[in-house]
Write a protein that holds these residues in place. Structure first.
Motif, PDB file in Angstrom:
ATOM      1  N   THR A  86     -30.332 -20.492   0.968  1.00 44.30           N
ATOM      2  CA  THR A  86     -30.208 -20.065   0.097  1.00 44.30           C
ATOM      3  C   THR A  86     -31.762 -20.613  -1.432  1.00 44.30           C
ATOM      4  OG1 THR A  86     -29.544 -21.946  -0.821  1.00 44.30           O
ATOM      5  CG2 THR A  86     -28.204 -20.381  -0.481  1.00 44.30           C
ATOM      6  N   GLY A  87     -31.803 -19.899  -1.814  1.00 43.82           N
ATOM      7  CA  GLY A  87     -32.886 -19.996  -2.776  1.00 43.82           C
ATOM      8  C   GLY A  87     -33.228 -19.945  -4.167  1.00 43.82           C
ATOM      9  N   SER A  88     -34.203 -20.424  -4.987  1.00 41.71           N
ATOM     10  CA  SER A  88     -34.288 -20.116  -6.449  1.00 41.71           C
ATOM     11  C   SER A  88     -34.882 -20.165  -7.053  1.00 41.71           C
ATOM     12  CB  SER A  88     -34.065 -21.357  -7.029  1.00 41.71           C
ATOM     13  OG  SER A  88     -34.112 -23.042  -7.018  1.00 41.71           O
ATOM     14  N   LEU A  89     -35.181 -19.703  -7.882  1.00 47.07           N
ATOM     15  CA  LEU A  89     -37.343 -19.221  -8.520  1.00 47.07           C
ATOM     16  C   LEU A  89     -36.603 -19.440  -9.846  1.00 47.07           C
ATOM     17  CD1 LEU A  89     -39.721 -18.554  -7.277  1.00 47.07           C
ATOM     18  CD2 LEU A  89     -39.408 -15.982  -7.271  1.00 47.07           C
ATOM     19  N   TYR A  90     -37.542 -19.914 -10.882  1.00 51.74           N
ATOM     20  CA  TYR A  90     -38.122 -20.123 -12.033  1.00 51.74           C
ATOM     21  C   TYR A  90     -39.066 -19.645 -12.815  1.00 51.74           C
ATOM     22  CZ  TYR A  90     -33.744 -22.730 -11.699  1.00 51.74           C
ATOM     23  OH  TYR A  90     -32.178 -23.457 -11.544  1.00 51.74           O
ATOM     24  N   TYR A 124     -41.995 -21.747 -10.543  1.00 44.54           N
ATOM     25  CA  TYR A 124     -41.793 -23.471  -9.615  1.00 44.54           C
ATOM     26  C   TYR A 124     -39.706 -22.391  -8.591  1.00 44.54           C
ATOM     27  CZ  TYR A 124     -37.572 -25.046 -12.722  1.00 44.54           C
ATOM     28  OH  TYR A 124     -36.649 -25.584 -13.639  1.00 44.54           O
ATOM     29  N   GLY A 125     -39.701 -23.372  -7.592  1.00 44.13           N
ATOM     30  CA  GLY A 125     -38.882 -22.793  -6.803  1.00 44.13           C
ATOM     31  C   GLY A 125     -38.032 -24.063  -6.291  1.00 44.13           C
ATOM     32  N   ARG A 126     -37.006 -23.526  -5.146  1.00 43.71           N
ATOM     33  CA  ARG A 126     -36.449 -24.638  -4.208  1.00 43.71           C
ATOM     34  C   ARG A 126     -36.239 -23.750  -2.875  1.00 43.71           C
ATOM     35  NH1 ARG A 126     -31.984 -26.202  -2.598  1.00 43.71           N
ATOM     36  NH2 ARG A 126     -31.603 -28.225  -1.681  1.00 43.71           N
ATOM     37  N   PHE A 127     -36.533 -24.109  -1.938  1.00 45.22           N
ATOM     38  CA  PHE A 127     -36.438 -23.399  -0.822  1.00 45.22           C
ATOM     39  C   PHE A 127     -36.560 -23.920   0.267  1.00 45.22           C
ATOM     40  CE2 PHE A 127     -38.978 -20.489  -3.712  1.00 45.22           C
ATOM     41  CZ  PHE A 127     -37.893 -19.544  -4.180  1.00 45.22           C
ATOM     42  N   TRP A 128     -35.574 -22.882   1.847  1.00 47.12           N
ATOM     43  CA  TRP A 128     -35.576 -23.636   2.658  1.00 47.12           C
ATOM     44  C   TRP A 128     -37.085 -23.711   3.198  1.00 47.12           C
ATOM     45  CZ3 TRP A 128     -32.033 -26.816   5.327  1.00 47.12           C
ATOM     46  CH2 TRP A 128     -32.844 -26.581   6.874  1.00 47.12           C
ATOM     47  N   ASN A 129     -37.272 -25.328   3.923  1.00 48.40           N
ATOM     48  CA  ASN A 129     -38.778 -25.205   4.204  1.00 48.40           C
ATOM     49  C   ASN A 129     -38.680 -25.180   5.844  1.00 48.40           C
ATOM     50  OD1 ASN A 129     -41.551 -26.132   5.493  1.00 48.40           O
ATOM     51  ND2 ASN A 129     -41.585 -27.031   3.491  1.00 48.40           N
ATOM     52  N   PRO A 130     -39.021 -24.430   6.679  1.00 49.40           N
ATOM     53  CA  PRO A 130     -38.591 -24.600   8.784  1.00 49.40           C
ATOM     54  C   PRO A 130     -39.679 -26.067   9.014  1.00 49.40           C
ATOM     55  CG  PRO A 130     -40.445 -22.977   7.652  1.00 49.40           C
ATOM     56  CD  PRO A 130     -39.671 -22.759   6.054  1.00 49.40           C
ATOM     57  N   ASN A 137     -39.272 -28.695  -3.193  1.00 47.62           N
ATOM     58  CA  ASN A 137     -39.534 -27.590  -4.127  1.00 47.62           C
ATOM     59  C   ASN A 137     -40.785 -27.163  -4.318  1.00 47.62           C
ATOM     60  OD1 ASN A 137     -36.954 -28.728  -5.279  1.00 47.62           O
ATOM     61  ND2 ASN A 137     -37.509 -30.635  -5.423  1.00 47.62           N
ATOM     62  N   TYR A 138     -41.374 -26.261  -4.638  1.00 49.89           N
ATOM     63  CA  TYR A 138     -42.421 -25.870  -4.712  1.00 49.89           C
ATOM     64  C   TYR A 138     -43.656 -24.989  -6.420  1.00 49.89           C
ATOM     65  CZ  TYR A 138     -42.098 -25.194  -0.268  1.00 49.89           C
ATOM     66  OH  TYR A 138     -42.042 -25.620   1.722  1.00 49.89           O
ATOM     67  N   HIS A 139     -43.956 -25.822  -6.999  1.00 48.98           N
ATOM     68  CA  HIS A 139     -44.612 -25.742  -8.323  1.00 48.98           C
ATOM     69  C   HIS A 139     -46.194 -24.931  -8.181  1.00 48.98           C
ATOM     70  CE1 HIS A 139     -42.075 -29.443  -9.624  1.00 48.98           C
ATOM     71  NE2 HIS A 139     -41.738 -28.900  -9.275  1.00 48.98           N
ATOM     72  N   SER A 140     -45.859 -23.697  -9.431  1.00 50.87           N
ATOM     73  CA  SER A 140     -47.382 -23.082  -9.630  1.00 50.87           C
ATOM     74  C   SER A 140     -48.281 -24.400  -9.917  1.00 50.87           C
ATOM     75  CB  SER A 140     -47.400 -22.186 -10.582  1.00 50.87           C
ATOM     76  OG  SER A 140     -46.569 -22.876 -11.816  1.00 50.87           O
ATOM     77  N   PHE A 141     -49.676 -24.966 -10.056  1.00 45.97           N
ATOM     78  CA  PHE A 141     -50.543 -25.031 -10.476  1.00 45.97           C
ATOM     79  C   PHE A 141     -51.239 -24.640 -11.724  1.00 45.97           C
ATOM     80  CE2 PHE A 141     -51.700 -23.923  -6.430  1.00 45.97           C
ATOM     81  CZ  PHE A 141     -52.722 -23.066  -6.714  1.00 45.97           C
ATOM     82  N   ILE A 142     -52.458 -24.758 -12.063  1.00 45.25           N
ATOM     83  CA  ILE A 142     -53.155 -24.652 -12.575  1.00 45.25           C
ATOM     84  C   ILE A 142     -54.334 -23.176 -12.371  1.00 45.25           C
ATOM     85  CG2 ILE A 142     -55.537 -24.808 -14.222  1.00 45.25           C
ATOM     86  CD1 ILE A 142     -54.616 -26.933 -14.771  1.00 45.25           C
ATOM     87  N   ASP A 143     -53.804 -21.954 -13.168  1.00 39.80           N
ATOM     88  CA  ASP A 143     -54.454 -20.651 -12.832  1.00 39.80           C
ATOM     89  C   ASP A 143     -54.002 -20.422 -11.087  1.00 39.80           C
ATOM     90  OD1 ASP A 143     -55.934 -18.323 -13.358  1.00 39.80           O
ATOM     91  OD2 ASP A 143     -57.606 -19.159 -12.481  1.00 39.80           O
ATOM     92  N   SER A 144     -53.039 -20.433 -11.645  1.00 36.20           N
ATOM     93  CA  SER A 144     -51.714 -19.627  -9.296  1.00 36.20           C
ATOM     94  C   SER A 144     -51.697 -18.758  -9.423  1.00 36.20           C
ATOM     95  CB  SER A 144     -51.214 -20.888  -9.081  1.00 36.20           C
ATOM     96  OG  SER A 144     -50.338 -21.381 -10.073  1.00 36.20           O
ATOM     97  N   GLY A 145     -51.815 -17.565 -10.253  1.00 37.50           N
ATOM     98  CA  GLY A 145     -51.013 -16.484 -10.099  1.00 37.50           C
ATOM     99  C   GLY A 145     -51.191 -15.728 -11.990  1.00 37.50           C
ATOM    100  N   PHE A 146     -50.657 -15.125 -12.136  1.00 43.07           N
ATOM    101  CA  PHE A 146     -50.369 -14.010 -13.576  1.00 43.07           C
ATOM    102  C   PHE A 146     -48.819 -13.514 -13.374  1.00 43.07           C
ATOM    103  CE2 PHE A 146     -52.303 -11.213 -10.545  1.00 43.07           C
ATOM    104  CZ  PHE A 146     -51.123  -9.265 -10.395  1.00 43.07           C
ATOM    105  N   ILE A 147     -48.570 -13.021 -14.452  1.00 38.54           N
ATOM    106  CA  ILE A 147     -47.507 -11.923 -14.718  1.00 38.54           C
ATOM    107  C   ILE A 147     -47.899 -10.879 -16.313  1.00 38.54           C
ATOM    108  CG2 ILE A 147     -45.161 -11.748 -15.894  1.00 38.54           C
ATOM    109  CD1 ILE A 147     -45.319 -15.005 -15.610  1.00 38.54           C
ATOM    110  N   ASP A 148     -47.404 -10.187 -15.358  1.00 37.74           N
ATOM    111  CA  ASP A 148     -48.223  -8.957 -16.190  1.00 37.74           C
ATOM    112  C   ASP A 148     -47.156  -8.244 -17.478  1.00 37.74           C
ATOM    113  OD1 ASP A 148     -49.671  -6.703 -17.562  1.00 37.74           O
ATOM    114  OD2 ASP A 148     -50.125  -6.071 -15.001  1.00 37.74           O
TER     115      ASP A 148
END
Length: 200
Positions: A86-90, A124-130, A137-148
């Motif tokens: 399973t995975g989750s994304l916020y 941020y999200g939580r995903f299976w790490n092979p 747990n994975y988080h965004s950081f400063i200037d790491s993307g965009f939402i349009d």
């Protein structure tokens, strides 16, 4: 005759291989702005979408939710509750109900949301790490993307149709060398009909 059999077998194997290979981008929903209640993205090239869990009265088993927080902010909560891993994304959009249509820069997340999250747009999200054979747990950081935000038809406090695209780079909070790339993200959400939509 032997050559013909070999050619036929080679052709059959090639055809089977090409049929089994699906381009993950072809699974993404189209970019629409009409409240279709769609969401999809590629995470490290793999297709990710909301999927409900087992069917119960508990709404926590839903694959897709949207929340208005602190009056002016908007969040999309996405869960794949059906896959073996399973995975989750916020996705949090700061001051959405003030600024509406436009580009929102993605900055640092702290793994919390709403009033406990930072005062900026983040993912941020939580995903299976092979690599670790466990969840990370994975988080965004400063200037790491965009939402349009492409379309917004909202009446705060009651209903809204919001559509957009996004791309982001997230890092593992326990190992900065491990990261995820989210690409080709898109959503088209009608808050009223979302409560009646099933994602399987």
């Amino acid at each position: 005759m032997k050559t013909i059999y070999i050619l036929l077998i080679a052709l059959l194997v090639t055809t089977c291989d090409s049929d089994d290979t699906v381009d993950p981008a072809s699974l993404l929903p189209p970019i629409t702005m009409t409240g279709e209640n769609t969401f999809g993205c590629l995470i490290d090239g793999k297709f990710f979408r909301p999927r409900d869990g087992r069917s119960t009265i508990n709404s926590d088993n839903r694959g897709l939710r949207v929340v208005q927080t602190e009056t002016d902010n908007w969040e999309i909560h996405v869960f794949d509750r059906k896959s073996e891993r399973t995975g989750s994304l916020y996705i949090h959009i700061e001051d959405f109900f003030v600024n509406s249509i436009g580009i929102y820069q993605i900055n640092a997340a702290n793994g919390l949301r709403g009033i406990d999250g930072p005062n900026n747009s983040y993912i941020y999200g939580r995903f299976w790490n092979p690599k670790t054979e466990n969840y990370s747990n994975y988080h965004s950081f400063i200037d790491s993307g965009f939402i349009d935000i492409l379309a917004d038809n909202h009446n705060p406090g009651s209903y809204y149709i919001i559509s957009g695209t996004f791309n982001a780079h997230l890092v593992n909070i326990d190992n900065a060398a491990d990261s995820l790339y989210i690409s080709k993200g898109r959503f088209d959400i009608d808050s009223i009909s979302l409560q009646f939509t099933s994602f399987d």
